[in-house]
Each structure stands twice: as structure tokens, then as C-alpha cells.
Design an enzyme around this catalytic site. Structure first.
Site, PDB file in Angstrom:
ATOM      1  CG  ASN A 118       7.534   0.128   4.425  1.00  0.00           C
ATOM      2  OD1 ASN A 118       8.289  -0.580   5.080  1.00  0.00           O
ATOM      3  ND2 ASN A 118       6.966   1.210   4.936  1.00  0.00           N
ATOM      4  NE  ARG A 123       4.957  -2.779  -6.244  1.00  0.00           N
ATOM      5  CZ  ARG A 123       4.663  -3.462  -5.135  1.00  0.00           C
ATOM      6  NH1 ARG A 123       4.847  -2.902  -3.954  1.00  0.00           N
ATOM      7  NH2 ARG A 123       4.215  -4.693  -5.210  1.00  0.00           N
ATOM      8  NE  ARG A 168       6.378   3.287  -0.935  1.00  0.00           N
ATOM      9  CZ  ARG A 168       5.592   2.282  -1.311  1.00  0.00           C
ATOM     10  NH1 ARG A 168       4.647   2.494  -2.210  1.00  0.00           N
ATOM     11  NH2 ARG A 168       5.734   1.079  -0.796  1.00  0.00           N
ATOM     12  CE  LYS A 210      16.250   1.319   4.693  1.00  0.00           C
ATOM     13  NZ  LYS A 210      15.402   0.505   3.801  1.00  0.00           N
ATOM     14  N   PRO A 227      22.430   3.551   8.031  1.00  0.00           N
ATOM     15  CG  PRO A 227      21.960   4.201   5.851  1.00  0.00           C
ATOM     16  CD  PRO A 227      23.104   3.956   6.786  1.00  0.00           C
TER      17      PRO A 227
END
Length: 279
Positions: A118, A123, A168, A210, A227
Site C-alpha cells: 500500500n 516513497r 509498517r 500478494k 501475484p
């Protein structure tokens, strides 16, 4: 292709370095304004120069990068086999037909794809570069090695948060701790069959189906996975009109392409991505 002590010279007709690196397999590379590419894998480093007809890969560890770029695999044969399985697949080879699947370090791949969840490419790349700069070793100029497991254990949740990992951060700290345990020894994991290894990976924090399939494919060279992301969901409609979850879409494609599934996924992904950019 010619292999020398300090370089590999390969025809552009069988290898496209930019397509290979930009198709979402890896985030540890840098393309300069003049087109020169620097690639970092663990503590290994290569300089890639793309010419009009051939590409030259310079490194002090040619054997490593010969394997890394998977030059021992016959991709023309793979494409022929995929088209035999699915005759109308030929259109998906229009973009990225000369890309290759990188044989990457499992640890680096695992951490990279947890960070990628996500997230956007800019980034992700910045976060991983900062991680390497702060906790890896300097290789050349502003390029740094990817941290070893020992070095990663020094990274705190606050460190990851400062690097832009957000929610995360907690996943990464807990996953790194698990990767240091006996049950997650990389040499042991490599011996497991794909379904068992997938379930094992999905016990890591921040690893769903995934991300697990990406780690399996790019980190463990398991080609019997597929995936599924937004682009694959869109492409699925060209193959089948039956509504399915992402997991079932993945299983559907694997049932068609079997051990060539990973390759098929990359060709489809590139087609969907780059054809959309042209519209």
C-alpha cells in the site's frame, strides 16, 4: 552474449535493463541523467550502461550478476511455451518482452515488499535507500549495501517510522525478529515446497497473499505463483468474466500457466501498466 572477468555484454534484443528494473521487482537501483544505472543487491554492486544495440554490465562479481539477471534462462523458449498454453497471449508481449526475472536475495526482498505494501514507488525507494544509508555499508559514492539481518536487528520501530514506514514500522521490527529464529533460516526456507513456504511467509507480520507471492517469485525464484494487484485484476477481465477474489484470481492463472505463471504475470503486468500510460 559475452562474459568477461569484469563485465557482461548482452544484446538489447534479448535483454532490456530498464524494463527489468522498473517492472516492480526491485527498488534498489538508481538511474542517472545520462542513462547509467547502478544496481545494489545485498553487498553486491553493478554498473549498467545501455547502448544502442547492447548493454554492458560492469562488476567485480560477474558470476553474481550473471545469476542475478538470470542470463542462464532461455526467455524466448518461455515466451513460446506461454503462447502455446494461451495462443492469444501474444499481445501481452508487446511491452516488456525483453525483461528478465531477477534472482534476488530473499531477506532483502522480504523487507522491501513489506515496505512496498500500500505504498508508492517514490516513497518505497526513498525509504529503502535511507535504510541502506543508515544501517548498511557504503559501497561507492552515495550507494550503500542493503543491511544484513544482524544490521537490521539494530533498527527500532522509531527508526522505521522516521524513514516513512508508518504502520509498517511495527510489522518490520517483529518480522526481523522472527527472521532471526531457527524456523526462518533462509537456507531452510529454500527447501520448502511453494504452498508450504507461502503459508510460512504469511505468518510474518505485514505479509499477506500478494506480498508472500512477490517474495516467493522475486526472492525465492518460485515461478508457480501469480501475484495479484490492481493491474492484474483489470487484466483478469480479458481472461474470464467470473467474479473472483484476489486469491482465487491468482489460483486461476496458476491453473492455466503452472510453472510459467510468474513469467506470464510479469508480461501481463507490464502490458497493462504501459498500455495505460500511452492512453
Amino acid at each position: 552474449m559475452k562474459v568477461y572477468k569484469d563485465k557482461i555484454v548482452v544484446e538489447n534484443s534479448i535483454f532490456n535493463a530498464v524494463d527489468t528494473l522498473r517492472c516492480g521487482q526491485t527498488f534498489s537501483y538508481k538511474i542517472l541523467d545520462d542513462g547509467t544505472i547502478f544496481v545494489v543487491s545485498g553487498r553486491h554492486f553493478a554498473k549498467v550502461v545501455v547502448g544502442e544495440t547492447e548493454t554492458v554490465i560492469y562488476s567485480t562479481d560477474i558470476d553474481y550478476f550473471y545469476n542475478f539477471f538470470d542470463f542462464s534462462t532461455d526467455y524466448e523458449k518461455i515466451k513460446r511455451e506461454i503462447c502455446k498454453i494461451y495462443p492469444s497471449f501474444d499481445k501481452y508481449l508487446f511491452y516488456g518482452k525483453n525483461l528478465r526475472i531477477l534472482r534476488q536475495d530473499p531477506l532483502q526482498t522480504t523487507i522491501s515488499f513489506i515496505v512496498s505494501s500500500n505504498n508508492n514507488i517514490k516513497r518505497i525507494t526513498k525509504t529503502l535507500h535511507t535504510l541502506s544509508e543508515r544501517f548498511g555499508e557504503k559501497i561507492v559514492d552515495d550507494l550503500y549495501s542493503f543491511p544484513t539481518l544482524t544490521e537490521l536487528k539494530k533498527v527500532t520501530k522509531d527508526d522505521f517510522t522516521q524513514m516513512g514506514c508508518g504502520y509498517r514500522s511495527d510489522y518490520l521490527v517483529k518480522t526481523i525478529k522472527m527472521l532471526g529464529e531457527k524456523d526462518f533460516d533462509m537456507n531452510y526456507l529454500k527447501t520448502l515446497e511453494t504452498p508450504i513456504l507461502r503459508q510460512k511467509l504469511m505468518t510474518l507480520r505485514g505479509v499477506g497473499r500478494k506480498v508472500a507471492d512477490c517474495i516467493l517469485f522475486f526472492g525465492f525464484s518460485r515461478t508457480d505463483v501469480f501475484p495479484v494487484d490492481t493491474w492484474i485484476r483489470k487484466a483478469y477481465k480479458d481472461f474470464c468474466d467470473k467474479p473472483r477474489t484476489d486469491e482465487k484470481i491468482s489460483d486461476y492463472f496458476v491453473s492455466i500457466f503452472n510453472n510459467l505463471s510468474g513469467y506470464a504475470q510479469q508480461y501481463i503486468y507490464n502490458y497493462m501498466l504501459f498500455s495505460a500510460k500511452e492512453k
